[in-house]
Enzyme design. Structure first.
Site, PDB file in Angstrom:
ATOM      1  CB  ALA A 126      -0.912  -0.030   1.221  1.00  0.00           C
ATOM      2  CG  ASN A 194       0.940  -6.543   6.360  1.00  0.00           C
ATOM      3  OD1 ASN A 194       1.557  -7.544   6.671  1.00  0.00           O
ATOM      4  ND2 ASN A 194      -0.359  -6.406   6.561  1.00  0.00           N
ATOM      5  CG  HIS A 224       0.322   4.033   4.023  1.00  0.00           C
ATOM      6  ND1 HIS A 224       0.276   3.577   5.330  1.00  0.00           N
ATOM      7  CD2 HIS A 224      -0.522   3.235   3.336  1.00  0.00           C
ATOM      8  CE1 HIS A 224      -0.546   2.555   5.411  1.00  0.00           C
ATOM      9  NE2 HIS A 224      -1.046   2.323   4.212  1.00  0.00           N
TER      10      HIS A 224
HETATM   11  N1  LIG Z   1       1.634  -5.956   2.034  1.00  0.00           N
HETATM   12  C1  LIG Z   1       0.677  -5.030   2.149  1.00  0.00           C
HETATM   13  O1  LIG Z   1       0.864  -3.857   1.852  1.00  0.00           O
HETATM   14  C2  LIG Z   1      -0.665  -5.434   2.644  1.00  0.00           C
HETATM   15  C3  LIG Z   1      -1.758  -4.576   2.508  1.00  0.00           C
HETATM   16  C4  LIG Z   1      -2.978  -4.990   2.970  1.00  0.00           C
HETATM   17  C5  LIG Z   1      -3.117  -6.231   3.608  1.00  0.00           C
HETATM   18  N2  LIG Z   1      -2.031  -7.029   3.763  1.00  0.00           N
HETATM   19  C6  LIG Z   1      -2.117  -8.325   4.447  1.00  0.00           C
HETATM   20  O2  LIG Z   1      -2.500  -9.338   3.520  1.00  0.00           O
HETATM   21  C7  LIG Z   1      -3.198 -10.365   4.227  1.00  0.00           C
HETATM   22  C8  LIG Z   1      -4.534 -10.633   3.521  1.00  0.00           C
HETATM   23  O3  LIG Z   1      -5.321  -9.461   3.567  1.00  0.00           O
HETATM   24  P1  LIG Z   1      -6.880  -9.523   3.220  1.00  0.00           P
HETATM   25  O4  LIG Z   1      -7.363  -8.117   3.191  1.00  0.00           O
HETATM   26  O5  LIG Z   1      -7.114 -10.400   2.056  1.00  0.00           O
HETATM   27  O6  LIG Z   1      -7.437 -10.252   4.547  1.00  0.00           O
HETATM   28  P2  LIG Z   1      -8.830 -11.004   4.706  1.00  0.00           P
HETATM   29  O7  LIG Z   1      -9.083 -11.078   6.182  1.00  0.00           O
HETATM   30  O8  LIG Z   1      -9.856 -10.416   3.828  1.00  0.00           O
HETATM   31  O9  LIG Z   1      -8.532 -12.493   4.170  1.00  0.00           O
HETATM   32  C9  LIG Z   1      -7.634 -13.375   4.780  1.00  0.00           C
HETATM   33  C10 LIG Z   1      -8.066 -14.804   4.458  1.00  0.00           C
HETATM   34  O10 LIG Z   1      -7.035 -15.702   4.874  1.00  0.00           O
HETATM   35  C11 LIG Z   1      -7.654 -16.822   5.532  1.00  0.00           C
HETATM   36  N3  LIG Z   1      -6.666 -17.407   6.439  1.00  0.00           N
HETATM   37  C12 LIG Z   1      -6.271 -16.945   7.654  1.00  0.00           C
HETATM   38  N4  LIG Z   1      -5.313 -17.760   8.153  1.00  0.00           N
HETATM   39  C13 LIG Z   1      -5.097 -18.731   7.251  1.00  0.00           C
HETATM   40  C14 LIG Z   1      -4.219 -19.841   7.185  1.00  0.00           C
HETATM   41  N5  LIG Z   1      -3.364 -20.124   8.172  1.00  0.00           N
HETATM   42  N6  LIG Z   1      -4.254 -20.639   6.095  1.00  0.00           N
HETATM   43  C15 LIG Z   1      -5.112 -20.373   5.081  1.00  0.00           C
HETATM   44  N7  LIG Z   1      -5.969 -19.319   5.074  1.00  0.00           N
HETATM   45  C16 LIG Z   1      -5.954 -18.513   6.148  1.00  0.00           C
HETATM   46  C17 LIG Z   1      -8.878 -16.245   6.215  1.00  0.00           C
HETATM   47  O11 LIG Z   1      -9.828 -17.279   6.479  1.00  0.00           O
HETATM   48  C18 LIG Z   1      -9.361 -15.237   5.170  1.00  0.00           C
HETATM   49  O12 LIG Z   1     -10.235 -15.832   4.234  1.00  0.00           O
HETATM   50  C19 LIG Z   1      -3.356  -9.872   5.671  1.00  0.00           C
HETATM   51  O13 LIG Z   1      -2.358 -10.435   6.493  1.00  0.00           O
HETATM   52  C20 LIG Z   1      -3.155  -8.379   5.555  1.00  0.00           C
HETATM   53  O14 LIG Z   1      -2.662  -7.818   6.753  1.00  0.00           O
HETATM   54  C21 LIG Z   1      -0.825  -6.668   3.272  1.00  0.00           C
END
Ligand SMILES: NC(=O)c1ccc[n+]([C@@H]2O[C@H](COP(=O)([O-])OP(=O)(O)OC[C@H]3O[C@@H](n4cnc5c(N)ncnc54)[C@H](O)[C@@H]3O)[C@@H](O)[C@H]2O)c1
Length: 273
Positions: A126, A194, A224
């Site tokens: 992001a 993150n 950000h």
């Molecule tokens: N890198 C970045 O800039 C950035 C930006 C936004 C979000 N993220 C991260 O990306 C990840 C996903 O974000 P999102 O918005 O899709 O979240 P979300 O909550 O919409 O989806 C996460 C999914 O992962 C599943 N899950 C959780 N633990 C699991 C496991 N051990 N094995 C398999 N599935 C599992 C959940 O059931 C859910 O369906 C989060 O950790 C979030 O913090 C990163």
């Protein structure tokens, strides 16, 4: 379908679902979506059903990794390290979205990837400015500060906020809810910040990177701002991000940054540092 990069997605939430859609629509000539896995199995069926393709349903992580050349991790901070280790151990590439979860172990993962001749992709997510930061990191960096502002609803359910009895619903003005180093920020807000993990890995590490988090009830976007001071001068970047429609904690730019990282895997011309 040989010759196509086989991609498996772990985590069928906001990011995983959007990426699955983009892989099927934008990368048909280069990649094949071979499987979807989620700890909540109903999320896998829901997504596979959306694409009218139940062959995408995979019921455990090991099977998903074995089917894939590249695994995309989009789960949560508590899971990303284990998923990355398993994937790399089997000599598969991984794209990591839950970067906060690997912050204490990224050097170990890098060594494993090298040993297994695999790759780790960490999209900018992001934030903007990772290009300039990577260049600056080849010289001397004096300081890096991230200021993140999000609507209070983004912080609902965060244990740090609950423990400190921060009343998100009664905030009437922008309020600093955290100030410290990136390591402590990731510990306190594993799902919200993150970007500071990505920034730390690209820059001067989580203990020297400074972070300020502000809950702002006037905002509809995630903001950000990054300030880098170095021997090459000063860089200031500012991103005002639309929130993902399925998850207020996630910026939509994070999805597109993963799409752009995938594009980079396939294109012959590599632009930017
Ligand atoms: N890198 C970045 O800039 C950035 C930006 C936004 C979000 N993220 C991260 O990306 C990840 C996903 O974000 P999102 O918005 O899709 O979240 P979300 O909550 O919409 O989806 C996460 C999914 O992962 C599943 N899950 C959780 N633990 C699991 C496991 N051990 N094995 C398999 N599935 C599992 C959940 O059931 C859910 O369906 C989060 O950790 C979030 O913090 C990163």
């Amino acid at each position: 379908m040989s010759g196509l990069l086989k991609i498996g997605i772990v985590g069928c939430g906001a990011i995983g679902s959007s990426l699955a859609e983009r892989i099927l629509s934008d990368f048909r000539k280069e990649a094949e979506l071979v499987g979807l896995y989620d700890i909540q199995i109903q999320n896998v069926y829901k997504l596979a059903n959306r694409f009218n393709n139940m062959k995408l349903v995979v019921l455990n992580l090991d099977d998903l990794i074995n089917k894939s050349d590249l695994v995309i991790e989009a789960t949560k901070a508590e899971s990303s390290l284990e998923i990355a280790k398993k994937t790399l151990s089997l000599s598969r590439d991984i794209m990591i979205m839950s970067v906060g979860g690997i912050i204490e172990h990224y050097l170990e993962l890098e060594a494993l990837a090298k040993e297994k001749k695999a790759h780790i992709y960490i999209p900018s997510g992001a934030i903007c400015g990772i290009d300039g930061l990577k260049a600056t990191a080849c010289g001397r960096i004096d300081s890096i500060t991230l200021i993140t502002k999000k609507p209070p609803s983004s912080f609902l359910g965060v244990p740090y906020v609950i423990k400190r009895k921060i009343r998100l619903d009664s905030l009437t003005e922008p309020t600093v809810i955290f100030e410290g180093d990136a390591f402590s920020a990731i510990r306190a807000f594993p799902q919200n910040i993150n970007v500071c993990a990505t920034l730390s890995i690209a820059g001067i590490g989580p203990y020297k990177t400074k972070v300020k988090i502000i809950a702002d009830p006037t905002l509809k976007h995630n903001i950000h701002q990054i300030e880098i001071e170095s021997d090459t001068g000063k860089i200031i970047t500012y991103s005002e991000n639309v929130i993902h429609p399925d998850n207020p904690k996630t910026s939509y730019l994070a999805v597109l940054s993963a799409v752009a990282t995938l594009k980079g895997v396939f294109t012959a011309i590599k632009i930017g540092t």
